[in-house]
Design an enzyme around this catalytic site. Structure first.
Site, mmCIF file in Angstrom:
data_model
loop_
_atom_site.group_PDB
_atom_site.id
_atom_site.type_symbol
_atom_site.label_atom_id
_atom_site.label_comp_id
_atom_site.label_asym_id
_atom_site.label_seq_id
_atom_site.Cartn_x
_atom_site.Cartn_y
_atom_site.Cartn_z
ATOM 1 N N HIS A 202 0.844 -1.201 0.000
ATOM 2 C CA HIS A 202 0.000 0.000 0.000
ATOM 3 C C HIS A 202 0.872 1.242 0.000
ATOM 4 O O HIS A 202 2.095 1.166 0.145
ATOM 5 C CB HIS A 202 -0.989 -0.014 1.167
ATOM 6 C CG HIS A 202 -0.385 -0.045 2.531
ATOM 7 N ND1 HIS A 202 0.373 -1.097 3.004
ATOM 8 C CD2 HIS A 202 -0.410 0.860 3.562
ATOM 9 C CE1 HIS A 202 0.749 -0.858 4.244
ATOM 10 N NE2 HIS A 202 0.308 0.332 4.608
ATOM 11 N N HIS B 266 1.328 3.912 1.931
ATOM 12 C CA HIS B 266 1.830 4.639 3.098
ATOM 13 C C HIS B 266 3.360 4.751 3.044
ATOM 14 O O HIS B 266 4.054 3.830 2.625
ATOM 15 C CB HIS B 266 1.396 3.953 4.395
ATOM 16 C CG HIS B 266 -0.045 4.176 4.713
ATOM 17 N ND1 HIS B 266 -0.728 3.437 5.642
ATOM 18 C CD2 HIS B 266 -0.955 5.073 4.217
ATOM 19 C CE1 HIS B 266 -1.995 3.849 5.712
ATOM 20 N NE2 HIS B 266 -2.143 4.844 4.864
ATOM 21 N N ASP C 10 5.775 4.500 5.051
ATOM 22 C CA ASP C 10 6.641 3.515 5.698
ATOM 23 C C ASP C 10 6.640 2.159 4.994
ATOM 24 O O ASP C 10 7.281 1.214 5.457
ATOM 25 C CB ASP C 10 6.279 3.362 7.181
ATOM 26 C CG ASP C 10 4.828 2.968 7.417
ATOM 27 O OD1 ASP C 10 3.968 3.292 6.577
ATOM 28 O OD2 ASP C 10 4.545 2.348 8.460
ATOM 29 N N HIS C 11 5.938 2.077 3.868
ATOM 30 C CA HIS C 11 5.960 0.864 3.052
ATOM 31 C C HIS C 11 6.438 1.134 1.628
ATOM 32 O O HIS C 11 6.937 0.224 0.971
ATOM 33 C CB HIS C 11 4.566 0.229 3.005
ATOM 34 C CG HIS C 11 4.091 -0.274 4.323
ATOM 35 N ND1 HIS C 11 4.141 -1.596 4.686
ATOM 36 C CD2 HIS C 11 3.570 0.392 5.392
ATOM 37 C CE1 HIS C 11 3.673 -1.732 5.935
ATOM 38 N NE2 HIS C 11 3.327 -0.540 6.375
ATOM 39 N N HIS D 161 -7.522 -1.098 5.305
ATOM 40 C CA HIS D 161 -6.485 -0.251 5.889
ATOM 41 C C HIS D 161 -6.230 0.933 4.958
ATOM 42 O O HIS D 161 -6.162 2.085 5.400
ATOM 43 C CB HIS D 161 -5.218 -1.065 6.107
ATOM 44 C CG HIS D 161 -4.100 -0.296 6.735
ATOM 45 N ND1 HIS D 161 -4.120 0.101 8.056
ATOM 46 C CD2 HIS D 161 -2.930 0.164 6.219
ATOM 47 C CE1 HIS D 161 -3.010 0.776 8.323
ATOM 48 N NE2 HIS D 161 -2.276 0.824 7.233
ATOM 49 N N ASP E 117 -0.368 -4.407 5.990
ATOM 50 C CA ASP E 117 -1.079 -3.949 7.181
ATOM 51 C C ASP E 117 -2.523 -4.438 7.214
ATOM 52 O O ASP E 117 -3.407 -3.786 7.774
ATOM 53 C CB ASP E 117 -1.041 -2.413 7.258
ATOM 54 C CG ASP E 117 0.329 -1.890 7.674
ATOM 55 O OD1 ASP E 117 1.258 -2.711 7.805
ATOM 56 O OD2 ASP E 117 0.473 -0.669 7.840
ATOM 57 N N HIS F 187 4.439 -5.042 10.204
ATOM 58 C CA HIS F 187 4.922 -4.394 11.428
ATOM 59 C C HIS F 187 5.180 -5.412 12.519
ATOM 60 O O HIS F 187 4.517 -6.453 12.591
ATOM 61 C CB HIS F 187 3.895 -3.372 11.955
ATOM 62 C CG HIS F 187 3.760 -2.149 11.111
ATOM 63 N ND1 HIS F 187 4.544 -1.030 11.276
ATOM 64 C CD2 HIS F 187 2.924 -1.875 10.072
ATOM 65 C CE1 HIS F 187 4.194 -0.101 10.390
ATOM 66 N NE2 HIS F 187 3.218 -0.602 9.651
#
Length: 282
Positions: free
Chosen positions: A54, A56, A58-59, A110, A134, A173
């Site tokens: 996805h 975001h 941090d990905h 998410h 996530d 995570h």
């Protein structure tokens, strides 16, 4: 097929999947290029593609830099917000990387464009792998930022829950201890939860990852996969599975919230070593 588990940022995982006969590799959620490049060099492999679950930061934060470093690099995902995206994938689409087969599993909730990746090799004795981003965590599930409880219920029961039970779960995570503490609150008499939590705490103390789990294990201790179980329904006060899931997520969102995360650009700067010249001057 070998999976390298790479811890980055505060509690993220990115992965490097290596096709051992050709030494080609696929990255999953390549958030920190510097760290990924170190592993690529150490393993002596060639990066062929990125699979992004996805959009975001941090990905997906490393996609643009890696695309510049590796001309022709293919970047797969289901959301146009993903940086450097070259191939938009759809639910059920299958990809092939040498002997590695990948099935794309669309799991919106998410984020509205979240995609999980199910990987296997034909005629291999090894269990298949799920890169769940996530959507599904060890002992938990992702927050409903852009979707609904109905969507997450479908994701967990019909899309991911129907995969082979020996599937190894590689999530986005490291939040296993927090998830299992919540699971114990939901089911205080569940011995499997107690055992898994004790194991996860020990792993955490030793700074070791708790991934992968297996899908079969998740059904024993993950409350979000146990919405038809009487103790979980009793905790939520509901029997309808979607309402159970919705209530669980609300309780989990308010359960011992971790301290506020550092500013994301600052975290990346530390991870990339941008502050090193200043720290070295001490």
């Amino acid at each position: 097929m070998k999976v390298k588990v790479i811890s980055v940022l505060e509690d993220n995982y990115m992965y490097l999947v290596i096709e051992e006969s050709t030494r080609d590799a696929i990255a999953v959620d390549a958030a920190v290029p510097k760290r990924l490049l170190e592993i690529i060099k150490k393993e002596d492999v060639v990066l062929r593609a990125i699979l992004t679950t996805h959009h975001h930061w941090d990905h997906a934060r490393g996609n643009e830099e890696l695309a510049r470093l590796f001309p022709g690099l293919r970047v797969f995902g289901a959301d146009q917000r993903i940086g450097a995206l070259t191939h938009t994938v759809t639910h059920g689409q299958e990809l092939t990387f040498g002997a590695i087969r990948v099935r794309c599993l669309f799991t919106p909730c998410h984020t509205s464009g979240h995609m999980c990746y199910f990987m296997w090799e034909d005629d291999s004795p090894d269990a298949p792998a799920l890169f769940s981003g996530d959507t599904l965590f060890v002992g938990g599930c992702g927050q409903f930022f852009e979707g609904t409880a109905e969507q997450m219920h479908t994701n967990l029961t019909q899309i991911l829950g129907d995969l082979p039970k020996d599937t190894k779960v590689f999530c986005g995570h490291e939040c296993t201890v927090r998830n299992l503490k919540f699971a114990l609150k939901v089911e205080p008499e569940n011995e499997t939860v107690k055992e898994k939590l004790a194991w996860a705490k020990q792993r955490d103390d030793e700074d070791l990852p708790t991934v992968p789990s297996t899908l079969q294990e998740e059904f024993l201790y993950n409350p979000f996969l146990r919405v038809t179980e009487e103790p979980v329904q009793r905790f939520t006060g509901h029997t309808d599975p979607v309402e159970v899931l919705r209530t669980l997520r609300t309780h989990r969102d308010n359960f011992k919230k971790p301290k506020e995360r550092p500013n994301p650009p600052a975290v990346l700067a530390f991870d990339w070593g941008l502050f090193s010249p200043f720290l070295d001057k001490k």
